[in-house]
Design a protein around this motif. Structure first.
Motif, mmCIF file in Angstrom:
data_model
loop_
_atom_site.group_PDB
_atom_site.id
_atom_site.type_symbol
_atom_site.label_atom_id
_atom_site.label_comp_id
_atom_site.label_asym_id
_atom_site.label_seq_id
_atom_site.Cartn_x
_atom_site.Cartn_y
_atom_site.Cartn_z
ATOM 1 N N ARG B 256 -15.598 1.431 -11.288
ATOM 2 C CA ARG B 256 -14.622 0.645 -12.023
ATOM 3 C C ARG B 256 -13.443 1.471 -12.387
ATOM 4 N NH1 ARG B 256 -15.377 -4.340 -13.007
ATOM 5 N NH2 ARG B 256 -13.571 -4.380 -14.621
ATOM 6 N N LEU B 257 -13.632 2.723 -12.723
ATOM 7 C CA LEU B 257 -12.680 3.706 -13.074
ATOM 8 C C LEU B 257 -11.742 3.845 -11.826
ATOM 9 C CD1 LEU B 257 -14.200 6.269 -15.586
ATOM 10 C CD2 LEU B 257 -12.447 4.874 -16.019
ATOM 11 N N ASN B 258 -12.326 3.910 -10.720
ATOM 12 C CA ASN B 258 -11.585 4.078 -9.539
ATOM 13 C C ASN B 258 -10.853 2.836 -9.067
ATOM 14 O OD1 ASN B 258 -11.953 6.607 -9.614
ATOM 15 N ND2 ASN B 258 -13.918 6.656 -8.341
ATOM 16 N N GLN B 259 -11.048 1.752 -9.736
ATOM 17 C CA GLN B 259 -10.581 0.392 -9.135
ATOM 18 C C GLN B 259 -8.955 0.639 -8.703
ATOM 19 O OE1 GLN B 259 -10.983 -3.830 -10.766
ATOM 20 N NE2 GLN B 259 -11.589 -2.648 -12.180
ATOM 21 N N PHE B 260 -8.155 1.265 -9.269
ATOM 22 C CA PHE B 260 -6.847 1.307 -9.353
ATOM 23 C C PHE B 260 -6.271 2.602 -8.701
ATOM 24 C CE2 PHE B 260 -7.320 -2.284 -11.993
ATOM 25 C CZ PHE B 260 -6.923 -3.378 -11.279
ATOM 26 N N LYS B 261 -7.092 3.708 -8.393
ATOM 27 C CA LYS B 261 -6.912 4.708 -7.836
ATOM 28 C C LYS B 261 -5.661 4.868 -7.042
ATOM 29 C CE LYS B 261 -9.566 8.788 -6.748
ATOM 30 N NZ LYS B 261 -10.785 9.153 -5.798
ATOM 31 N N ASP B 262 -5.773 4.276 -5.964
ATOM 32 C CA ASP B 262 -4.488 4.214 -5.130
ATOM 33 C C ASP B 262 -3.093 3.890 -5.869
ATOM 34 O OD1 ASP B 262 -6.438 4.638 -3.287
ATOM 35 O OD2 ASP B 262 -6.156 2.857 -2.274
ATOM 36 N N GLU B 263 -3.132 2.924 -6.587
ATOM 37 C CA GLU B 263 -1.922 2.569 -7.170
ATOM 38 C C GLU B 263 -1.614 3.623 -8.310
ATOM 39 O OE1 GLU B 263 -4.427 0.624 -6.870
ATOM 40 O OE2 GLU B 263 -3.791 -1.489 -6.128
ATOM 41 N N GLU B 264 -2.639 4.212 -9.001
ATOM 42 C CA GLU B 264 -2.268 5.227 -10.037
ATOM 43 C C GLU B 264 -1.732 6.448 -9.287
ATOM 44 O OE1 GLU B 264 -6.249 5.605 -11.754
ATOM 45 O OE2 GLU B 264 -6.039 3.686 -12.677
ATOM 46 N N LYS B 265 -1.966 6.883 -8.231
ATOM 47 C CA LYS B 265 -1.653 7.952 -7.546
ATOM 48 C C LYS B 265 -0.264 7.679 -7.113
ATOM 49 C CE LYS B 265 -3.151 10.783 -3.791
ATOM 50 N NZ LYS B 265 -3.700 10.667 -2.402
ATOM 51 N N ASN B 266 -0.053 6.540 -6.669
ATOM 52 C CA ASN B 266 1.308 6.251 -5.922
ATOM 53 C C ASN B 266 2.113 6.262 -7.102
ATOM 54 O OD1 ASN B 266 3.505 4.832 -4.704
ATOM 55 N ND2 ASN B 266 2.522 2.863 -5.055
ATOM 56 N N SER B 267 1.965 5.546 -8.299
ATOM 57 C CA SER B 267 2.669 5.720 -9.462
ATOM 58 C C SER B 267 3.170 7.241 -10.060
ATOM 59 C CB SER B 267 2.264 4.981 -10.663
ATOM 60 O OG SER B 267 2.810 4.667 -11.722
ATOM 61 N N ALA B 268 2.095 7.803 -9.952
ATOM 62 C CA ALA B 268 2.399 9.405 -10.306
ATOM 63 C C ALA B 268 3.339 9.970 -9.443
ATOM 64 C CB ALA B 268 0.953 10.000 -10.493
ATOM 65 N N GLU B 269 2.994 9.807 -8.046
ATOM 66 C CA GLU B 269 4.017 10.557 -7.205
ATOM 67 C C GLU B 269 5.293 9.892 -7.420
ATOM 68 O OE1 GLU B 269 3.121 12.769 -4.856
ATOM 69 O OE2 GLU B 269 1.093 12.537 -5.978
ATOM 70 N N ILE B 270 5.689 8.864 -7.481
ATOM 71 C CA ILE B 270 6.955 8.374 -7.636
ATOM 72 C C ILE B 270 7.583 8.856 -8.926
ATOM 73 C CG2 ILE B 270 8.508 6.339 -8.091
ATOM 74 C CD1 ILE B 270 6.252 4.775 -6.407
ATOM 75 N N TYR B 271 6.799 9.105 -9.817
ATOM 76 C CA TYR B 271 7.295 9.530 -11.107
ATOM 77 C C TYR B 271 7.792 11.210 -10.780
ATOM 78 C CZ TYR B 271 7.622 11.215 -16.109
ATOM 79 O OH TYR B 271 7.979 11.891 -17.030
ATOM 80 N N LYS B 272 6.777 11.813 -10.347
ATOM 81 C CA LYS B 272 7.153 13.231 -10.131
ATOM 82 C C LYS B 272 8.324 13.497 -9.090
ATOM 83 C CE LYS B 272 2.178 14.642 -9.740
ATOM 84 N NZ LYS B 272 1.490 15.165 -8.582
#
Lengths: 469, 279
Positions: B256-272
């Motif tokens: 359940r913690l990995n549910q949005f892993k791809d979205e979270e990664k994407n969001s962090a990349e854009i922020y960086k």
């Protein structure tokens, strides 16, 4: 002139157009429509419609003012008993309330009371006269009261107490106001700009609204009394969504309707990654349940790009608890109904833990159960599997447990609901009142508003008796 | 509202902020958490309350930089304000009548266990603390914890500080030696809490773990944080965050913690990409 047998139609966006946007589906009456509809009202001497309204809006009086084109006056008339007319005109199940009692409705279609209420509220807003029409209240207040929760029950209770001369503070636990009106009901049924204006009207009446305070946790209720508040109304709403009770209910991709709708409506997940809260819709979505919340979840899914959206419901279409209008809207938009069908198991990918399919079973209707509706009985051997990316559980919820947990002396019912005197909202603790879903379990916006209204009267009587007024 | 009075780097990836929040400071108990939002359009994230000061009217939050929101928060300076802060949420940890307790923490869990160790110490209980991290640079709060612990152990994966190895190895030795240990409290990465719980189950020692599921409202309304405990579906925000480690379905929680892993990664990349100092 014989009465027009049909309600004046309200324009809607076409299904093809509206599934591509979040704009309001129903467009509201134009002036000519409103005048035509107002003329259908018989102006009964003993208006049964008013009895059918949980907040007792003086319906014939406001409709008469519409017929006379006195729209500001009509708005003031409604606001005597209902501070949220633009909301109620949109989301109340009028067909089960005022319009059900309408005499015209005995032989013909009833007067479109809800549509007229909405017209009046919208006309007042568009005219820019809300400010001017707001009653001026005396600066000296009777006493201080707290409302926990800014949903329909809390807002109504707050509005009424402000009108009665109280210094009212609403504490809201979320970062935004409105409760279910904001996180639950989607934009295409209730635009948030309209909600904002109705809430702003309460501020104009002097109500203070403070976000990010969870009464019971951030401030315990006894502490509020110590701070000099004379009474507290708990309108904390529903909580703890019910899940399916079948294997796989906790797989990734299974949402409660509350979570799903909150991500979309409150957190604007559809703008991700511009906003920071994601939601995964997938191409096939099953919504389990058939109430208004289920319809909202299904229709949001379509608007967010799902190819196939199913309502999975264990009884038949006749028993679906959603408003007929919303069921029709959903069907027109392409939501498919899997009726007499119940989930048996949610199936998922072993490795990722994500939903891949749902195993369901066909039902037939048996004898009526305690609710009076015919009980669904599974047909042995009729199981089948529907492939699915997302499952939304919209089968209800139990009352929020946080405030009761923080105040053990509050008497609770079997389902964890706060027990209240229905007439005045009082609980087992003096000075503490409650209403809405926290007291009744999940119900309608207007039922919660009715409870908020009765509690406001109850609190007023309680405070006056204590102050010997 | 919610002004940051103090900010400091605790380790390269863990930051501390002390935030003005008098109402929360007045009612917070150990084990409870807050939910914060940084800006309009921001997400609501739960973070444990590491400390509170009733007199100053502040709460201290220690967080690990893992995604977009925590990167953004790490860039906040003293004097900046959080947009929203709600708390205290969840139930306070219930240590019941335990007398001889071992507290085990890994990573940012070190900050989260500190108030609990302190509370137990102040109540006169025997508290043994074991903390672990990948390497020396990621350790913090050692001095604070030594002051309130009866015994104190450190492990690192690479041996750059304390003993080389995992917290569970030290815990196993303690459980072998001392049969009077009646409670283990574990806070940290899910995998660590899982290993600790499996270990203590063999010794039949009651174990509390502090779970960190995904949350949204965090007031019991949405059910995003549900976890399977003893075969039942419970809510992290209302029934937790502390649960019986022997009953928790950790594998389900991790999925359940990995549910949005791809979205979270994407969001962090854009922020960086937008934020030069984050690269």
């Amino acid at each position: 002139m014989p009465i027009n047998p049909k309600k004046t139609e309200m324009e809607k966006q076409s299904p093809e157009a509206r599934v591509k946007n979040f704009d309001e589906v129903a467009q509201g009456y134009k002036e000519a429509d409103a005048l035509k509809e107002a003329a259908r009202c018989l102006q009964c001497k003993k208006p049964l419609c008013v009895e059918g309204c949980p907040v007792n809006v003086n319906i014939p009086a406001f409709i008469k003012l519409v017929a006379e084109k006195k729209y500001d006056e009509a708005a003031k008339k409604i606001k005597e008993t209902n501070s949220l007319p633009a909301v109620c005109g949109r989301v109340c199940p009028q067909e089960e309330q005022c319009e059900l009692k309408c005499i015209v409705g005995k032989k013909n279609e009833p007067v479109g009371i809800g549509r007229l209420e909405r017209f009046v509220a919208d006309a007042e807003r568009l005219s820019g006269n809300i400010e001017k029409n707001t009653v001026k209240l005396p600066g000296k207040k009777i006493a201080k009261v707290v409302i926990a929760g800014s949903g329909p029950a809390g807002l109504t209770c707050a509005g009424d107490l402000a009108m009665l001369g109280y210094d009212v503070t609403i504490y809201e636990s979320l970062h935004a106001t409105g409760g279910v009106l904001r996180y639950g009901i989607p934009q295409f049924r209730l635009p948030k700009e309209i909600l904002d204006i109705e809430i702003d009207y309460l501020r104009k009446l002097g109500v203070k609204i403070i976000a990010n305070v969870l009464v019971g946790k951030t401030i315990p209720i006894p502490e509020l009394f110590k701070q000099g508040f004379s009474a507290v109304f708990i309108g904390a709403g529903a909580g703890l969504p019910s899940f399916l009770g079948v294997p796989g209910e906790n797989l990734a991709g299974v949402y409660s309707a509350n979570e799903y709708l909150t991500r979309i409506n409150l957190m604007h997940a559809y703008k991700f990654p511009e906003t920071d809260t994601p939601v995964r819709i997938g191409s096939r979505v099953a919504v389990v349940g058939a109430g208004n919340v289920a319809m909202d979840a299904a229709r949001c899914s379509l608007r967010l790009g799902a190819k196939e959206v199913y309502i999975v419901y264990r009884r038949s279409e006749e028993e679906m608890p959603a408003r007929k209008e919303e069921i029709e809207n959903a069907k027109d938009e392409g939501v498919k109904l899997h009726l007499l069908t119940a989930p048996v198991e949610v199936l998922g990918d072993e490795k990722t833990g994500r939903v891949t399919a749902m195993k369901v079973i066909k039902n037939q209707l048996g004898e009526p159960d305690a609710s009076g509706r015919r009980r669904p009985v599974p047909i042995p051997g009729s199981e089948y599997i529907i492939e699915m990316d997302t499952v939304v559980s919209a089968i209800g919820q139990s009352p929020n447990p946080l405030i009761p947990q923080s105040m053990p002396e509050l008497k609770l019912g079997r389902h964890g609901n706060i027990i209240t005197n229905e007439e005045n909202g009082e609980t087992s603790v003096p000075g503490v009142y409650a209403g809405g879903d926290i007291a009744t379990g999940a119900a309608t916006v207007i039922a919660a508003m009715g409870a908020g209204k009765k509690a406001a009267k109850g609190m007023d009587a309680y405070i006056r008796s204590r102050m010997n007024l | 509202m919610y002004r940051i009075l103090k900010r400091k780097d605790v380790s390269p990836t863990v930051k501390l902020i002390e935030v003005e929040a008098p109402l929360i400071a007045a009612s917070a108990k150990s084990g409870q958490f807050v939910v914060l939002r940084l800006k309009e359009g921001g997400e609501r994230i739960p973070l444990t309350i590491a400390d509170k000061d009733k007199n100053r009217g502040t709460v201290t939050i220690v967080f690990q930089v893992v995604g977009k929101t925590t990167m953004e928060l790490a860039a906040f300076k003293e004097g900046d304000e959080l947009k929203d802060l709600l708390g205290p949420l969840g139930k306070a940890t219930d240590f019941a009548a335990a007398k001889n307790i071992v507290c085990v923490a890994g990573g940012v869990g070190i900050a989260e266990i500190y108030p609990e160790v302190k509370e137990l110490h102040e109540e006169g209980k025997k508290v043994t603390t074991i903390i672990g991290a990948r390497n020396k640079a990621l350790l913090f709060f050692e001095e604070e914890l030594i002051k309130v612990s009866s015994a104190f152990y450190v492990t690192t994966d690479d041996g750059t500080a304390g003993r080389k190895g995992f917290v569970s190895e030290v815990l196993k030795e303690l459980l072998e030696k001392d049969k009077t240990i009646d409670l283990v409290v574990a806070v940290g990465p899910v995998i660590m809490m899982k290993v600790v719980s499996e270990l203590t189950k063999n010794y039949q020692v009651r174990t509390l773990v502090s779970l960190n599921p995904i949350m949204l409202d965090a007031t019991g309304m949405c059910g995003a944080c549900r976890v399977t405990v003893g075969g039942k579906t419970l809510f992290g925000c209302v029934d937790g965050p502390s649960f019986d480690g022997h009953q928790v379905d950790f594998n389900g929680l991790m999925k359940r913690l990995n549910q949005f892993k791809d979205e979270e990664k994407n969001s962090a990349e854009i922020y960086k990409l937008k934020c030069p100092e984050c690269r």
